[in-house]
Design a protein around this motif. Structure first.
Motif, mmCIF file in Angstrom:
data_model
loop_
_atom_site.group_PDB
_atom_site.id
_atom_site.type_symbol
_atom_site.label_atom_id
_atom_site.label_comp_id
_atom_site.label_asym_id
_atom_site.label_seq_id
_atom_site.Cartn_x
_atom_site.Cartn_y
_atom_site.Cartn_z
ATOM 1 N N ALA A 110 0.838 -1.205 0.000
ATOM 2 C CA ALA A 110 0.000 0.000 0.000
ATOM 3 C C ALA A 110 0.871 1.253 0.000
ATOM 4 O O ALA A 110 0.548 2.239 -0.669
ATOM 5 C CB ALA A 110 -0.924 -0.013 1.216
ATOM 6 N N ALA A 111 1.991 1.219 0.720
ATOM 7 C CA ALA A 111 2.885 2.382 0.781
ATOM 8 C C ALA A 111 3.476 2.690 -0.592
ATOM 9 O O ALA A 111 3.559 3.851 -0.997
ATOM 10 C CB ALA A 111 3.991 2.136 1.798
ATOM 11 N N TYR A 112 3.879 1.664 -1.327
ATOM 12 C CA TYR A 112 4.462 1.914 -2.650
ATOM 13 C C TYR A 112 3.389 2.343 -3.655
ATOM 14 O O TYR A 112 3.638 3.221 -4.484
ATOM 15 C CB TYR A 112 5.250 0.703 -3.163
ATOM 16 N N PHE A 122 23.016 -0.765 -6.545
ATOM 17 C CA PHE A 122 22.177 -1.597 -5.681
ATOM 18 C C PHE A 122 20.729 -1.533 -6.157
ATOM 19 O O PHE A 122 20.266 -0.497 -6.632
ATOM 20 C CB PHE A 122 22.244 -1.123 -4.223
ATOM 21 N N LEU A 123 20.036 -2.653 -6.023
ATOM 22 C CA LEU A 123 18.599 -2.697 -6.259
ATOM 23 C C LEU A 123 17.907 -2.744 -4.909
ATOM 24 O O LEU A 123 18.440 -3.324 -3.953
ATOM 25 C CB LEU A 123 18.219 -3.937 -7.064
ATOM 26 N N TYR A 124 16.726 -2.166 -4.837
ATOM 27 C CA TYR A 124 15.938 -2.171 -3.606
ATOM 28 C C TYR A 124 14.647 -2.907 -3.889
ATOM 29 O O TYR A 124 13.979 -2.648 -4.890
ATOM 30 C CB TYR A 124 15.716 -0.742 -3.092
ATOM 31 N N SER A 136 6.256 -10.106 2.062
ATOM 32 C CA SER A 136 5.810 -9.867 3.444
ATOM 33 C C SER A 136 5.882 -8.393 3.814
ATOM 34 O O SER A 136 5.338 -7.988 4.831
ATOM 35 C CB SER A 136 6.683 -10.663 4.405
ATOM 36 N N GLY A 137 6.581 -7.574 2.998
ATOM 37 C CA GLY A 137 6.697 -6.143 3.251
ATOM 38 C C GLY A 137 8.095 -5.665 3.580
ATOM 39 O O GLY A 137 8.406 -4.496 3.416
ATOM 40 N N SER A 138 8.973 -6.538 4.070
ATOM 41 C CA SER A 138 10.338 -6.134 4.413
ATOM 42 C C SER A 138 11.073 -5.632 3.170
ATOM 43 O O SER A 138 10.832 -6.106 2.061
ATOM 44 C CB SER A 138 11.115 -7.309 5.002
ATOM 45 N N GLY A 198 11.697 -2.833 7.915
ATOM 46 C CA GLY A 198 10.508 -3.654 8.077
ATOM 47 C C GLY A 198 9.427 -3.378 7.055
ATOM 48 O O GLY A 198 8.508 -4.175 6.899
ATOM 49 N N GLY A 199 9.526 -2.277 6.334
ATOM 50 C CA GLY A 199 8.547 -1.923 5.311
ATOM 51 C C GLY A 199 9.015 -0.725 4.508
ATOM 52 O O GLY A 199 10.031 -0.095 4.836
ATOM 53 N N PHE A 200 8.263 -0.398 3.462
ATOM 54 C CA PHE A 200 8.642 0.697 2.572
ATOM 55 C C PHE A 200 8.677 2.035 3.306
ATOM 56 O O PHE A 200 9.613 2.820 3.132
ATOM 57 C CB PHE A 200 7.691 0.764 1.372
ATOM 58 N N ASP A 201 7.676 2.324 4.137
ATOM 59 C CA ASP A 201 7.661 3.584 4.878
ATOM 60 C C ASP A 201 8.879 3.705 5.786
ATOM 61 O O ASP A 201 9.527 4.758 5.844
ATOM 62 C CB ASP A 201 6.379 3.728 5.703
ATOM 63 N N ASP A 202 9.212 2.633 6.505
ATOM 64 C CA ASP A 202 10.388 2.620 7.370
ATOM 65 C C ASP A 202 11.652 2.857 6.549
ATOM 66 O O ASP A 202 12.539 3.623 6.955
ATOM 67 C CB ASP A 202 10.459 1.287 8.122
ATOM 68 N N PHE A 203 11.745 2.227 5.391
ATOM 69 C CA PHE A 203 12.898 2.405 4.506
ATOM 70 C C PHE A 203 13.064 3.871 4.119
ATOM 71 O O PHE A 203 14.155 4.437 4.245
ATOM 72 C CB PHE A 203 12.721 1.526 3.257
#
Length: 135
Positions: A24-26, A77-79, A84-86, A102-107
Motif C-alpha cells: 500500500a505504501a508503494y 544496488f537494487l531495492y 511480506s513487506g520487508s 521492516g517496510g517501505f515507509d520505514d525504509f
C-alpha cells in the motif's frame, strides 16, 4: 518531481504484469508521482512514469526469492520488497542480499531520509538532510 501520478488502473495493470500486488505504501508513491528520480535513489514507476517501469526491472532470480524490485541507486544496488513487506538491498555486483527495513515507509523515513541516511548514502547526504531541516 513529476506533476502527476499513475491512475489506479495503471497501477493495477503494473501489478498484474508483475504477478503480485505492491505494498500500500508503494502504491501511494505511484499514485502521487509514478516513480521518482532523486539524487540518491530511483523509484521505479508504471507506464509513462519518469523512471524505468517496475515490470521491466523484475527478474526470475528476484521472483524465486519472492522479491519485487522497486528501485535502484547510482552505486548499482537494487531495492526490493519481500512479499511480506520487508525491504532488502541487492548488490548487483556481488549478489549479497541484506534486509534494511521492516517496510517501505520505514525504509524511506529512516534509511533514505532519516537517522540512518549516512549508512544509506554517506555522511554528505545526511549533512544535506540536516541543513534542510529534515533530520
Amino acid at each position: 518531481m513529476p506533476l502527476s501520478g499513475a491512475s489506479r488502473a495503471v497501477i493495477q495493470a503494473e501489478e498484474a504484469a508483475i504477478g503480485h500486488p505492491l505494498s500500500a505504501a508503494y502504491r501511494s508513491v505511484l499514485s502521487r508521482w509514478n516513480g521518482l528520480d532523486l539524487e540518491v535513489i530511483r523509484l521505479f514507476g508504471c507506464k509513462d512514469g519518469v523512471t524505468e517501469r517496475l515490470q521491466r526491472m523484475q527478474t526470475p532470480v528476484l521472483a524465486e526469492r519472492h522479491l519485487i524490485c522497486f528501485g535502484s541507486d547510482p552505486a548499482g544496488f537494487l531495492y526490493c520488497e519481500k512479499r511480506s513487506g520487508s525491504v532488502f538491498s541487492l548488490d548487483t555486483k556481488g549478489g549479497q542480499l541484506r534486509e534494511l527495513a521492516g517496510g517501505f515507509d520505514d525504509f524511506m523515513e529512516r534509511i533514505v531520509f532519516g537517522r540512518d541516511a549516512d549508512q544509506f548514502s554517506g555522511r554528505e547526504w545526511l549533512d544535506e538532510l540536516r541543513r534542510a531541516g529534515l533530520v
